[in-house]
Design a protein around this motif. Structure first.
Motif, PDB file in Angstrom:
ATOM      1  N   GLY A 169       5.599   4.763  -1.930  1.00 16.78           N
ATOM      2  CA  GLY A 169       5.097   5.917  -2.693  1.00 16.78           C
ATOM      3  C   GLY A 169       4.411   5.341  -4.204  1.00 16.78           C
ATOM      4  O   GLY A 169       4.389   4.922  -4.886  1.00 16.78           O
ATOM      5  N   GLY A 170       5.091   6.479  -4.778  1.00  7.47           N
ATOM      6  CA  GLY A 170       4.811   6.887  -6.295  1.00  7.47           C
ATOM      7  C   GLY A 170       5.202   5.839  -7.683  1.00  7.47           C
ATOM      8  O   GLY A 170       5.492   5.624  -7.701  1.00  7.47           O
TER       9      GLY A 170
ATOM     10  N   GLN B  37       0.890  -0.745   0.139  1.00  7.60           N
ATOM     11  CA  GLN B  37       0.131  -0.504   0.552  1.00  7.60           C
ATOM     12  C   GLN B  37       1.302   1.019   0.105  1.00  7.60           C
ATOM     13  O   GLN B  37       1.601   1.338   1.231  1.00  7.60           O
ATOM     14  CB  GLN B  37      -1.498  -0.149   1.351  1.00  7.60           C
ATOM     15  N   PRO B  38       0.886   2.327  -1.106  1.00  5.82           N
ATOM     16  CA  PRO B  38       1.774   3.437  -0.947  1.00  5.82           C
ATOM     17  C   PRO B  38       0.887   3.767   0.213  1.00  5.82           C
ATOM     18  O   PRO B  38      -0.241   4.202   0.252  1.00  5.82           O
ATOM     19  CB  PRO B  38       1.490   3.736  -2.337  1.00  5.82           C
TER      20      PRO B  38
ATOM     21  N   LEU C 167      -8.834   7.339  -1.485  1.00  4.05           N
ATOM     22  CA  LEU C 167      -8.116   7.932  -1.311  1.00  4.05           C
ATOM     23  C   LEU C 167      -8.697   9.278  -2.466  1.00  4.05           C
ATOM     24  O   LEU C 167      -8.931  10.557  -2.500  1.00  4.05           O
ATOM     25  CB  LEU C 167      -6.728   7.476  -2.123  1.00  4.05           C
TER      26      LEU C 167
ATOM     27  N   PRO D 167      -2.674   5.493   5.898  1.00  5.61           N
ATOM     28  CA  PRO D 167      -2.692   5.193   4.588  1.00  5.61           C
ATOM     29  C   PRO D 167      -3.795   4.523   3.899  1.00  5.61           C
ATOM     30  O   PRO D 167      -4.418   3.985   4.406  1.00  5.61           O
ATOM     31  CB  PRO D 167      -2.019   4.686   4.281  1.00  5.61           C
ATOM     32  N   GLN D 168      -4.578   5.546   2.185  1.00 14.84           N
ATOM     33  CA  GLN D 168      -5.360   5.195   2.180  1.00 14.84           C
ATOM     34  C   GLN D 168      -5.730   4.769   1.304  1.00 14.84           C
ATOM     35  O   GLN D 168      -4.386   4.674  -0.030  1.00 14.84           O
ATOM     36  CB  GLN D 168      -6.884   6.811   1.545  1.00 14.84           C
TER      37      GLN D 168
ATOM     38  N   LEU E  86       2.849  12.481  -7.930  1.00 13.69           N
ATOM     39  CA  LEU E  86       1.418  12.110  -8.916  1.00 13.69           C
ATOM     40  C   LEU E  86       0.296  12.145  -8.009  1.00 13.69           C
ATOM     41  O   LEU E  86      -0.871  12.393  -8.707  1.00 13.69           O
ATOM     42  CB  LEU E  86       1.473   9.641  -8.745  1.00 13.69           C
ATOM     43  N   VAL E  87       0.382  12.520  -6.247  1.00 14.25           N
ATOM     44  CA  VAL E  87      -0.548  13.180  -5.788  1.00 14.25           C
ATOM     45  C   VAL E  87      -1.250  14.460  -6.572  1.00 14.25           C
ATOM     46  O   VAL E  87      -2.561  14.678  -6.565  1.00 14.25           O
ATOM     47  CB  VAL E  87      -0.182  13.412  -3.855  1.00 14.25           C
TER      48      VAL E  87
ATOM     49  N   ARG F 121       3.817  10.375   1.970  1.00 16.00           N
ATOM     50  CA  ARG F 121       4.593   9.763   2.801  1.00 16.00           C
ATOM     51  C   ARG F 121       4.683  11.634   3.896  1.00 16.00           C
ATOM     52  O   ARG F 121       5.209  12.176   3.547  1.00 16.00           O
ATOM     53  CB  ARG F 121       5.956   8.902   2.269  1.00 16.00           C
TER      54      ARG F 121
ATOM     55  N   GLU G  35      -3.084  13.476  -9.300  1.00 15.32           N
ATOM     56  CA  GLU G  35      -4.234  12.590  -9.112  1.00 15.32           C
ATOM     57  C   GLU G  35      -5.694  13.423  -8.407  1.00 15.32           C
ATOM     58  O   GLU G  35      -6.864  13.594  -8.886  1.00 15.32           O
ATOM     59  CB  GLU G  35      -4.178  11.581  -7.502  1.00 15.32           C
TER      60      GLU G  35
ATOM     61  N   LYS H 146       8.237  15.958   2.218  1.00 23.01           N
ATOM     62  CA  LYS H 146       7.441  16.198   1.382  1.00 23.01           C
ATOM     63  C   LYS H 146       6.346  17.579   2.020  1.00 23.01           C
ATOM     64  O   LYS H 146       5.611  17.815   1.851  1.00 23.01           O
ATOM     65  CB  LYS H 146       6.207  14.775   2.085  1.00 23.01           C
TER      66      LYS H 146
HETATM   67  N1  UDP Z   1      -0.677   6.815  -1.843  1.00 15.39           N
HETATM   68  C1  UDP Z   1      -2.254   6.285  -1.734  1.00 15.39           C
HETATM   69  N2  UDP Z   1      -2.381   6.347  -0.753  1.00 15.39           N
HETATM   70  C2  UDP Z   1      -2.204   7.234   0.123  1.00 15.39           C
HETATM   71  C3  UDP Z   1      -1.076   7.861   0.593  1.00 15.39           C
HETATM   72  C4  UDP Z   1       0.288   8.232  -0.836  1.00 15.39           C
HETATM   73  O1  UDP Z   1      -2.322   5.198  -2.582  1.00 15.39           O
HETATM   74  O2  UDP Z   1      -2.742   7.339   1.826  1.00 15.39           O
HETATM   75  C5  UDP Z   1      -0.381   7.477  -2.960  1.00 15.39           C
HETATM   76  C6  UDP Z   1      -0.725   7.951  -4.161  1.00 15.39           C
HETATM   77  O3  UDP Z   1      -1.818   7.856  -4.858  1.00 15.39           O
HETATM   78  C7  UDP Z   1       0.377   8.505  -5.231  1.00 15.39           C
HETATM   79  C8  UDP Z   1       1.654   8.026  -4.172  1.00 15.39           C
HETATM   80  O4  UDP Z   1       0.730   7.071  -3.386  1.00 15.39           O
HETATM   81  O5  UDP Z   1       0.165   7.822  -6.256  1.00 15.39           O
HETATM   82  C9  UDP Z   1       2.285   9.362  -4.399  1.00 15.39           C
HETATM   83  O6  UDP Z   1       2.982   9.178  -5.326  1.00 15.39           O
HETATM   84  P1  UDP Z   1       4.204  10.467  -5.297  1.00 15.39           P
HETATM   85  O7  UDP Z   1       4.292  10.812  -6.659  1.00 15.39           O
HETATM   86  O8  UDP Z   1       2.883  12.063  -5.214  1.00 15.39           O
HETATM   87  O9  UDP Z   1       4.767  10.625  -3.867  1.00 15.39           O
HETATM   88  P2  UDP Z   1       6.391   9.802  -4.443  1.00 15.39           P
HETATM   89  O10 UDP Z   1       5.361   8.653  -3.137  1.00 15.39           O
HETATM   90  O11 UDP Z   1       6.555   8.868  -5.468  1.00 15.39           O
HETATM   91  O12 UDP Z   1       7.306  10.262  -3.229  1.00 15.39           O
END
Ligand code: UDP
Length: 428
Positions: A30-31, A23-24, A308, A302-303, A329-330, A237, A333, A242
Motif C-alpha cells: 500500500g502506501g 503493485q500497491p 489509477l 488493483p490499478q 495517500l489516496v 486495500r 492523489e 479502510k
Molecule cells: N494504490 C494503487 N493501486 C490501487 C490501489 C491503491 O497503486 O489499485 C496505491 C495508491 O496510489 C496509494 C497507496 O496504494 O499510493 C495506498 O496508500 P494509502 O496511504 O492511501 O493507504 P495504505 O495502503 O498505506 O493503508
C-alpha cells in the motif's frame, strides 16, 4: 559536539514485510510501498545510493533487482519462499537480519552509513544492524499499534501485545523517528513516551506528474462509465480498517432517499483484499448484494498509477472512510487530480483533506452522515470549488520535499548518534 554536516552516501533501507516492487492496493502492499519507491528514487537522484532489503516471497525473484538508477532491491531469503502473514514474520527476523549483516560484510560497494527502517518489524532488524555497523538508525512507523487498537473497525482483530512491545523497543532505540503528521508525532510522544528531540514530522508526498487534473469525459470513456453518471469511488486495500463498507451503505442510503437515481449511480471499488479482509475476500460483494446495490457497484482489481489516475478523474467524489489512517495517500492523489474527497475525520486524513476547502470530513461512519456528505457534493458548483481547492492543496505536497526533509532527518540522526556514542566512550 560533532556535527554531521553531510548527508549519508549509502543507505540501507529496510522493508521486511513488503517490497517497493509490488503493485500497491492489495495484501500488504500500500502506501508504504509507494513512499519507499518514491523517496528512494529521489534519494538516488541526490547522490545517495539506496539498497532496499525486503523478504523474498518467491524463489523466482532475483537476489537483486534495480528499482531505479541508484536504487537496488535485495530479496532476502528468510523463511519459506511464499507470502507469510504479518503475524508470522517476527519468527523470521533473525534469519532476515543475518542476511542483511552478511550482505554488508560482503558488499564491495562499501559500507552503509545509515539504516532507515520502515514499520516496526524492520525496526527490529535496523536496531541490530545499527549497533553492528555503528551507524544511525532512522525509523518510520507508518502505523502504530496503540493508535490502531484505539480505533478498531467491527471485525478487525486488535494488534497483539507483542507488536506493541516490539514497537516500543524500536521507538526507544531509534536515533530519529519520522512521523507522517504532527498528530502521529504526538502519538509517539504520548503513547510511546518518545524523546521529543528524536521525533520529527515529514509529510508524505504525491506524484504530481502522474496525478493531475485531466479530462473526466475521457477517463469515463476509458472505464466504460456513462458521461452523465454520478460516480463515487473507493481506492485502497480492501479490509475493515479502510471502511469500504461505509461507502456501500452510504450509497444504498443515497438511493433509498432518492437523492440520486439508481440508473445514474456508479460506485467504483478499486483494490484487492488485505489484512483481516483476506479472511472473507468476497465480503464486500456480499454486502452489496445484501444492500441490493450490486447493479451499481463495480469492483476493479488493483490499478497501476496511470490507470489509477483515470479512476480519480472519472469520479465525482473519492471516499476515504478509514477507521484510522496514518496519512492517506489516496486522498492526496485524488485531490491532485482535482477530485474532492470525503474522508473520515480521523488521524492523518485531517491533514490530507481540508474540511470544506478540498472535500468534507465526516465524524464517524454512520451511513446517514456519509449519505449527507455525498449528497452535498451532488452540487456541481460545490464540487468545482472543492476540486479547485483540492488541486492547490495537493500541490503543496511533493515527494521531492519529502525526500529533502528525510535527508534532514538523516543528518539529525547522525548528530544524535554521535552524541550517544561519545557519551558512551566517556562513560567507559
Ligand atoms: N494504490 C494503487 N493501486 C490501487 C490501489 C491503491 O497503486 O489499485 C496505491 C495508491 O496510489 C496509494 C497507496 O496504494 O499510493 C495506498 O496508500 P494509502 O496511504 O492511501 O493507504 P495504505 O495502503 O498505506 O493503508
Amino acid at each position: 559536539m560533532t556535527v554531521w554536516l553531510r548527508p549519508p552516501r549509502r543507505v540501507a533501507l529496510l522493508s521486511v514485510h513488503t517490497s517497493p516492487l509490488e503493485q500497491p492496493g492489495t495484501g500488504d502492499a500500500g502506501g508504504m510501498n509507494v513512499y519507499i519507491a518514491q523517496t528512494a528514487t529521489r534519494m538516488a537522484e541526490r547522490g545517495i545510493a539506496v539498497e532496499v532489503f525486503t523478504r523474498a516471497t518467491s524463489s523466482d525473484l532475483p537476489p537483486v533487482a534495480e528499482l531505479a538508477p541508484g536504487v537496488l532491491v535485495r530479496h532476502v531469503p528468510a523463511g519459506p519462499f511464499e507470502p507469510l502473514d504479518r503475524t508470522e514474520l517476527p519468527a523470521q527476523l533473525c534469519a532476515f537480519t543475518a542476511v542483511v549483516l552478511q550482505t554488508e560484510a560482503n558488499n564491495e560497494a562499501g559500507f552503509y552509513d545509515l539504516v532507515h527502517s520502515h514499520y516496526w518489524l524492520s525496526g527490529q532488524v535496523g536496531w541490530l544492524a545499527r549497533d553492528r555497523w555503528g551507524v544511525p538508525l532512522v525509523h518510520t512507523a507508518h502505523t502504530l499499534a496503540r493508535v490502531k487498537n484505539a480505533a478498531l473497525a467491527d471485525g478487525d482483530t486488535p494488534e497483539p501485545r507483542s507488536r506493541e512491545i516490539g514497537e516500543q523497543q524500536v521507538v526507544d532505540q531509534a536515533d530519529q523517528l519520522v512521523a507522517n503528521t504532527d498528530m502521529e508525532a504526538n502519538d509517539l510522544l504520548h503513547r510511546y513516551d518518545a524523546d521529543p528531540a528524536k521525533v520529527c514530522t515529514v509529510s508524505p508526498g504525491v506524484d504530481l506528474a502522474r496525478f493531475q487534473p485531466g479530462s473526466r469525459t475521457d477517463a469515463r470513456a476509458r472505464l466504460g462509465v456513462p458521461a452523465s453518471a454520478t460516480v463515487f469511488a473507493f481506492v485502497g486495500r480492501i479490509q475493515p480498517l479502510k471502511g469500504p463498507d461505509v461507502l456501500l451503505r452510504a450509497a444504498a442510503e443515497v438511493l433509498r432517499r432518492g437523492d440520486v437515481n439508481r440508473s445514474d449511480l456508479v460506485v467504483l471499488v478499486v483494490g484487492g483484499p488485505s489484512g483481516t479482509g483476506l479472511e472473507q475476500p468476497r465480503a464486500l460483494q456480499e454486502l452489496a448484494a445484501h444492500l441490493g446495490i450490486s447493479d451499481v457497484v463495480r469492483f476493479l482489481p488493483p490499478q497501476a498509477g496511470p490507470e489509477l489516475a483515470q479512476v480519480y478523474l472519472a469520479a465525482d467524489v473519492v471516499t476515504v472512510p478509514s477507521h484510522n489512517e496514518s496519512f492517506g495517500l489516496v486522498a492526496l492523489e485524488a485531490q491532485a487530480c482535482g477530485t474532492p474527497v470525503v474522508a473520515t475525520d480521523v488521524g492523518g486524513l485531517r491533514v490530507a483533506v481540508r474540511d470544506g476547502v478540498t472535500g468534507l470530513l465526516v465524524p464517524g461512519h454512520s451511513a446517514d452522515m456519509w449519505a449527507d456528505a455525498l449528497t452535498r457534493l451532488n452540487s456541481p458548483e460545490l464540487r468545482a470549488v472543492l476540486g479547485a481547492g483540492a488541486v492547490s492543496h495537493a500541490r503543496a505536497f511533493s515527494w521531492d520535499r519529502t525526500t529533502d526533509e528525510l535527508v534532514g532527518a538523516y543528518m539529525r540522526a547522525g548528530v544524535a548518534f554521535r552524541e550517544v556514542s561519545e557519551q558512551a566512550e566517556v562513560a567507559s
